[in-house]
Design an enzyme around this catalytic site. Sequence first.
Site, PDB file in Angstrom:
ATOM      1  N   ARG A 111       8.821 -16.557  -6.443  1.00 35.92           N
ATOM      2  CA  ARG A 111       7.434 -16.983  -6.615  1.00 35.92           C
ATOM      3  C   ARG A 111       7.289 -17.745  -7.925  1.00 35.92           C
ATOM      4  O   ARG A 111       8.159 -17.682  -8.785  1.00 35.92           O
ATOM      5  CB  ARG A 111       6.485 -15.788  -6.576  1.00 35.92           C
ATOM      6  N   ASN A 149      -1.654 -16.483  -9.279  1.00 39.26           N
ATOM      7  CA  ASN A 149      -1.307 -15.072  -9.484  1.00 39.26           C
ATOM      8  C   ASN A 149      -0.453 -14.930 -10.742  1.00 39.26           C
ATOM      9  O   ASN A 149       0.599 -15.559 -10.858  1.00 39.26           O
ATOM     10  CB  ASN A 149      -0.515 -14.531  -8.288  1.00 39.26           C
ATOM     11  N   GLU A 150      -0.948 -14.149 -11.691  1.00 37.78           N
ATOM     12  CA  GLU A 150      -0.193 -13.803 -12.899  1.00 37.78           C
ATOM     13  C   GLU A 150       0.419 -15.034 -13.584  1.00 37.78           C
ATOM     14  O   GLU A 150       1.617 -15.101 -13.853  1.00 37.78           O
ATOM     15  CB  GLU A 150       0.894 -12.779 -12.576  1.00 37.78           C
ATOM     16  N   GLU A 325      -4.827  -5.218 -10.283  1.00 34.95           N
ATOM     17  CA  GLU A 325      -3.742  -4.442  -9.691  1.00 34.95           C
ATOM     18  C   GLU A 325      -3.556  -3.190 -10.531  1.00 34.95           C
ATOM     19  O   GLU A 325      -3.116  -3.271 -11.676  1.00 34.95           O
ATOM     20  CB  GLU A 325      -2.435  -5.244  -9.647  1.00 34.95           C
ATOM     21  N   TRP A 333       9.715  -2.829 -10.486  1.00 37.70           N
ATOM     22  CA  TRP A 333      10.232  -3.911 -11.316  1.00 37.70           C
ATOM     23  C   TRP A 333      10.718  -3.472 -12.687  1.00 37.70           C
ATOM     24  O   TRP A 333      11.386  -4.245 -13.383  1.00 37.70           O
ATOM     25  CB  TRP A 333       9.163  -4.983 -11.498  1.00 37.70           C
ATOM     26  N   GLU A 373       9.770  -6.324  -2.645  1.00 35.86           N
ATOM     27  CA  GLU A 373       9.005  -5.156  -3.086  1.00 35.86           C
ATOM     28  C   GLU A 373       9.159  -3.958  -2.150  1.00 35.86           C
ATOM     29  O   GLU A 373       8.265  -3.115  -2.042  1.00 35.86           O
ATOM     30  CB  GLU A 373       7.531  -5.543  -3.269  1.00 35.86           C
ATOM     31  N   MET A 375      10.851  -1.397  -2.678  1.00 35.12           N
ATOM     32  CA  MET A 375      10.865  -0.168  -3.468  1.00 35.12           C
ATOM     33  C   MET A 375       9.531   0.105  -4.161  1.00 35.12           C
ATOM     34  O   MET A 375       9.401   1.101  -4.873  1.00 35.12           O
ATOM     35  CB  MET A 375      11.980  -0.233  -4.520  1.00 35.12           C
ATOM     36  N   HIS A 376       8.532  -0.761  -3.961  1.00 40.24           N
ATOM     37  CA  HIS A 376       7.221  -0.596  -4.594  1.00 40.24           C
ATOM     38  C   HIS A 376       6.316   0.188  -3.658  1.00 40.24           C
ATOM     39  O   HIS A 376       6.182  -0.133  -2.481  1.00 40.24           O
ATOM     40  CB  HIS A 376       6.604  -1.970  -4.871  1.00 40.24           C
TER      41      HIS A 376
END
Length: 657
Positions: A111, A149-150, A325, A333, A373, A375-376
């Site tokens: 991204r 985003n971010e 968020e 992460w 993601e 594992m998120h």
Amino acid sequence: MNQRSFSQFSLGVCDYPEHVDEIDWAEHARQQRKLGLTWVRLAEFAWAKIEPSEGTFEWSWLDKAIDVYAKEGLSIVLGTPTATPPAWLISKYPDILPIDENGQVKKFGSRRHYDHASEVYRQECRRIVTLMANRYATHPAVKGWQTDNELGHEGTTVSYGGASEKRFPQWLEHKYGSLEALNQAWGNAFWSQDYSAWEQIKAPNLTAVRQANPSHRLDYQRFCSDMIVEFQQLQIDILRDVCPEHFITHNCVIFSAECDLYKLTKPLDFVSWDSYPIGMLEFFADWESEDVKTEYARTGHPDLVSLNHDIYRGLCDQRSFWVMEQQCGHANWAQYNPIPAQGAVKLWSAQAWAHGASGVIYFRFRASHYAQEIMHSGLLHQNGQPDRGYQEVQSFDPGIFPTNTQNSRVAVLHDYDSLWSYNHQPHNQDLSYWYQFVMFYGALRELGVSVDIIHPTQLKNKRYDLVVSPALTLLTPESAKSVLDVAPYTTLIFGPRTDFRDQYGKAAKRGQFEQLAPIIGGKLINFDSLRPTLQQDVQEEDDSNCSFTASLWCESYDVDSAKVLYSYRQGPLHGQAAVIQYKQTITIGALSKGLIKTIIKEQCEQLSIKIEEMPDGVRVTDCGSHELVVNFNQQRSSWKGMALLPVDYKLIPKVEH
């Protein structure tokens, strides 16, 4: 910034209907409503789902999803999908890809794989944002927008080639007007770095032998930051024109350091940020022992979380912000990603309100079963069953929290020029801007003092009794004037390296404090960068029994009109001043948390600013009509005779006397 705000504290969730089967959408929306959520963020990474090939659009899935959430009474924040240009666009315009510090092209497959200065990519963003805005401008459930985003995160601000490198000389010519002025500003006489043509100036990477000129690096960071500001503004202009009734925000990140957020957030209606308290522990780096990190491994450290809240409230001029968020389980992460302690999600939500948030949006609703993601976690497991965070949100009542009317008497100064200059030349591998900043901020929070974090130029907007400036190492003339203007009626506390560089990043010709000389009362003698095994004793002038130990950085002063409060004992700085005071201004040259906390405490007492010695892991925040006490410890604690359960909070009405 438009004067939009939200007085009622509300909750929401980030959801990704494009990641699950359509048959699950209605049930997800129903569950969200039953949880008491009122907001859902959608589509910020969905460009390829909206436009799978150039000029071919598939809006129907997003139309249906929005209608499903709207049916359950949820309000929607749409993200502009520009953080993820699709593969077909990269194939057609490979030059929009950014260049890393080693001169390598960053590839498609993650991204924010674009150069913010690319006019080709900007035009593509104008196109998709315009189409999206026109389609949903009149949908009654769509209330606002999140840009991209971010921005300014994960090393994506700076591209060391391509469109950015080509645009940089134009930016410099506009700023300096002539090469003679630039050569002088950068000190290019050093190592024969003078330029005779604008096109000779490149990005400050891959320089031979040693680091690039720090003034060159500083201006390139400023330039790349400005490119992000321009990139976002083109989206804001479209949204303001097409959707004038919708709010516009952007989700910033933990300890944001790549982009000047004072510029980036100015045109927004309000600021948002993404809070991951457990991953935030790694920002301690080697500052704290592993024992401290272990103590807060499942809750995060209260001061790191609150510092970020205070930064983002400061960007709003002390008005409300959102957490766009909020961590609600384990992240994916960080170097280590423990499961949060029971109660942590509720604790973080309450703490966000205490520091001024009017909205908390949990990330994410259902955990992803594929891609980066996996594992998120989310409020739901991958199989759709509630995770622990779901149960905590279910029992959290945002309605008990009144409007926050926090009104601090203390300001802490923060700016990005100083951050970049400090970190470009720390002069000690264990030091950073944030290390020094947290040392002063943490001392205030340990004393129970609620603060505003602001840019120096914001001082003119409100009168403070105490202004603490941890690391204002670079002063522009405008910032210097703002500080000097408040000095006659405000107590000022400066940390090491204050006013060491001019606006170009050079050391001042007349030495440290060139611009602040009228309020310092002394001059720098020398500074000492200490190895971890070296320490320096600091002793109070009027009390030989009061002493502290400084580490990593010490600087000493020759006084003229100032009074010496503390001096160094032994070592190369023996007998020289470590802390000086001139009228209401105190300058601290030694990095010692005990020393800093003692001086701040004494000044608060003199100013009748309420202080409370807080137990480890327990913090209190003044919210106007109430105080919120949080216990980040995984064991019972007490404060002022009040029992505090592990990982819990208490909302206490203030008693008027």
